[in-house]
Design an enzyme around this catalytic site. Structure first.
Site, short mmCIF file in Angstrom:
data_model
loop_
_atom_site.label_atom_id
_atom_site.label_comp_id
_atom_site.label_asym_id
_atom_site.label_seq_id
_atom_site.Cartn_x
_atom_site.Cartn_y
_atom_site.Cartn_z
N ASN A 51 5.86 -13.61 0.28
CA ASN A 51 6.84 -13.87 -0.76
C ASN A 51 7.94 -14.80 -0.26
O ASN A 51 7.97 -15.19 0.90
CB ASN A 51 7.41 -12.55 -1.30
CG ASN A 51 7.73 -12.60 -2.78
OD1 ASN A 51 8.19 -13.63 -3.28
ND2 ASN A 51 7.49 -11.50 -3.48
N HIS A 54 15.13 -13.32 24.44
CA HIS A 54 15.86 -13.70 25.65
C HIS A 54 16.10 -12.44 26.49
O HIS A 54 16.17 -11.33 25.95
CB HIS A 54 17.20 -14.33 25.29
CG HIS A 54 17.11 -15.40 24.25
ND1 HIS A 54 16.67 -16.67 24.54
CD2 HIS A 54 17.39 -15.39 22.92
CE1 HIS A 54 16.69 -17.40 23.42
NE2 HIS A 54 17.11 -16.64 22.43
N GLY A 63 10.33 -5.51 1.68
CA GLY A 63 11.39 -6.51 1.71
C GLY A 63 12.33 -6.35 2.89
O GLY A 63 12.76 -5.25 3.21
N ALA A 82 10.82 -1.06 3.36
CA ALA A 82 11.81 -2.13 3.23
C ALA A 82 12.98 -1.91 4.19
O ALA A 82 13.46 -0.79 4.37
CB ALA A 82 12.32 -2.20 1.80
N ARG A 127 4.20 9.31 8.28
CA ARG A 127 2.96 10.07 8.06
C ARG A 127 1.77 9.12 8.07
O ARG A 127 1.92 7.90 7.99
CB ARG A 127 3.01 10.82 6.72
CG ARG A 127 3.14 9.94 5.48
CD ARG A 127 3.21 10.79 4.23
NE ARG A 127 3.48 10.01 3.03
CZ ARG A 127 2.54 9.47 2.25
NH1 ARG A 127 1.25 9.64 2.56
NH2 ARG A 127 2.87 8.80 1.16
#
Length: 205
Positions: free
Chosen positions: A87, A117, A155, A173, A196
């Site tokens: 997306n 780093h 997201g 998300a 789970r």
């Protein structure tokens, strides 16, 4: 212990490397050129977008959608399977390999980071750094990321260097994935942890 022979070898081996070496700057230049062309295309220009993605990525399967805008470092280190949806506003820092399997959903604002780093300041700073050399002032290394078949990343998920997410797993998300996630797991949080097991009916088939 000797280092690999050149900066690209060092990078792909997960060693410290000079990310400002000319080979990486050339990769960046090519990727930015292709991304500029990609972002100029309309949503419905599917064939034109596909041609650019074929040039940008190391490998790409069938039925792949990459929303605009999309950001990556080199593109050439990204391998995407078939039936994959990426997306809008995703960032793939592909200094090392990013491998994405088949039947994968990647939601908006997902960030895949192969580059890192050293944590200790004494190791992070480039010894005897000279700005005139063109080198980066910090030591950099990169580790590969793998997203298995059938995964869904929600997201804003962030995946850190060296992480593998197993087949069939779902990442909630906003999660920050710092360690490997096993197959068929629902995992959430910062740091991301398995809640789970899922897909039990498939495992028993």
């Amino acid at each position: 212990m000797s280092e690999p022979g050149n900066e690209l070898d060092k990078c792909m081996a997960g060693k410290w490397y000079d990310c400002h070496n000319e080979i990486f700057l050339a990769y960046k230049t090519q990727a930015r050129k292709l991304l500029k062309e990609y972002h100029a295309l309309a949503y419905e220009q599917k064939e034109e977008k596909r041609k650019i993605l074929e040039q940008l990525f190391g490998q790409i399967g069938t039925n792949v959608s990459v929303g605009q805008p999309f950001h990556c470092d080199y593109g050439r280190n990204i391998t995407i399977g078939s039936n994959v949806s990426v997306n809008m506003n995703c960032t793939f820092v592909d200094c090392n390999r990013i491998t994405i399997g088949d039947n994968v959903l990647i939601a908006s604002n997902v960030q895949l980071y192969t580059a890192a780093h050293p944590v200790e300041l004494s190791e992070r700073l480039t010894p005897d750094f000279d700005p005139a050399s063109g080198q980066y002032f910090c030591r950099t290394y990169a580790r590969p990321i793998k997203i298995g078949n059938g995964c869904w990343l929600g997201g804003g998920v962030i995946v850190l260097p060296g992480v593998t997410i197993g087949d069939g797993s779902v990442i909630g998300a906003g999660s920050v994935v710092t360690k490997d996630i096993p197959d068929n797991s629902l995992a959430v949080g910062n740091p991301c942890r398995v809640i789970r097991q899922i897909n039990a009916h498939q495992a028993s088939d």
